[in-house]
Write a protein that holds these residues in place. Structure first.
Motif, short mmCIF file in Angstrom:
data_model
loop_
_atom_site.label_atom_id
_atom_site.label_comp_id
_atom_site.label_asym_id
_atom_site.label_seq_id
_atom_site.Cartn_x
_atom_site.Cartn_y
_atom_site.Cartn_z
N LYS A 141 -12.55 -3.64 11.06
CA LYS A 141 -11.50 -2.71 10.68
C LYS A 141 -10.42 -2.81 11.75
N VAL B 225 0.86 -1.18 0.00
CA VAL B 225 0.00 0.00 0.00
C VAL B 225 0.89 1.23 0.00
N ARG B 226 0.69 2.10 -0.97
CA ARG B 226 1.46 3.34 -1.05
C ARG B 226 0.56 4.50 -0.66
N VAL B 227 1.02 5.28 0.28
CA VAL B 227 0.25 6.43 0.76
C VAL B 227 1.04 7.70 0.45
N ARG B 228 0.41 8.61 -0.26
CA ARG B 228 1.05 9.87 -0.59
C ARG B 228 0.05 10.99 -0.40
N GLU B 229 0.46 12.01 0.34
CA GLU B 229 -0.39 13.17 0.57
C GLU B 229 0.08 14.29 -0.35
N GLU B 230 -0.74 14.61 -1.34
CA GLU B 230 -0.36 15.64 -2.31
C GLU B 230 -0.12 16.98 -1.60
#
Length: 242
Positions: A239, A162-167
């Motif tokens: 969850k 899972v790749r998480v990137r906050e623009e």
């Protein structure tokens, strides 16, 4: 489910099991204990298929996960260094494995011939019924002379990265660890499960918001992610936050 770490002496057994039960392919033994522990938390059934030398790598994980919390884990173990062993180094652990397990008060049964398979069958049932850890030492003599149908190919856990990137984010974090954990804890609803690693993550999560669905690991350093994965795969309705 079955956690499997490849062993040359187990390939006959694995060839029979492959395709009949879900398999987690492992790269280290402790990952299997943590995955099975999470599965058991979700009321699933999991076992570990490894060689006997690997038990020496598992003492901390076994004692601080399934033994401490009273959850079942059968370990089907190829008994290396016991019967016609060609690797001298394997005999060191093979000769000491039963006294070691008895010293840890972990039940152990030896399965040397097909006549002993009833012990294995009854022991697996008792393992889950009484919610205990038990080791079953499987002698290579069990499948001596049996033709090998196919060759098992070690795989890898089927877990997509899972790749998480906050623009637009740039710079350094502004929150302390405590503040970050606080933000996470405040976001959880009552149904969500939290798995916290031993040490400050568990202490601070407890101090901020102790709740029935928090699991504070008390050992097995580095196992929180695998415990959470095992639980989430067994209970997809939950969850799970780690």
């Amino acid at each position: 489910k079955l956690d499997y770490l490849p062993c040359d002496k187990l390939k006959w057994l694995f060839a029979r099991l492959e395709g009949t039960v879900p398999i987690w392919h492992l790269s280290r033994e402790s990952a299997g204990v943590a995955l099975a522990f999470g599965c058991a938390m979700g009321q699933g059934r999991a076992g570990l298929l490894i060689q006997s030398t690997g038990l020496g790598n598992l003492v901390t994980e076994l004692m601080t996960l399934p033994v401490l919390y009273g959850l079942p884990l059968p370990l089907l173990v190829s008994w290396r260094g016991h019967y016609r062993e060609s690797i001298e180094a394997q005999t060191i652990m093979g000769e000491r494995i039963i006294p070691m397990l008895r010293g840890l008060e972990i039940p152990v049964a030896t399965i040397e011939t097909p006549d002993d398979l009833a012990v294995l069958d009854d022991g697996l049932g008792a393992c889950f019924e009484t919610s205990r850890v038990q080791v079953f030492l499987l002698s290579p003599r069990l499948w001596e002379g049996e033709p090998l149908a196919g060759t098992s190919v070690p795989g890898s856990p089927h877990i997509a990265p899972v790749r998480v990137r906050e623009e637009g984010f740039d710079g350094i974090p502004e929150l302390t660890r405590y503040q970050a954990i606080q933000a996470i804890m405040e976001s959880l609803d009552d149904a969500e499960v939290l798995v916290a690693q031993i040490g400050f993550p568990a202490r601070e999560a407890c101090a901020i918001r102790d709740r029935e669905r928090n699991l504070y690991l008390l050992g097995a350093l580095g196992s929180a992610t695998l415990v959470g994965i095992g639980l989430a795969q067994t209970r997809p309705d939950l969850k799970v936050v780690i």
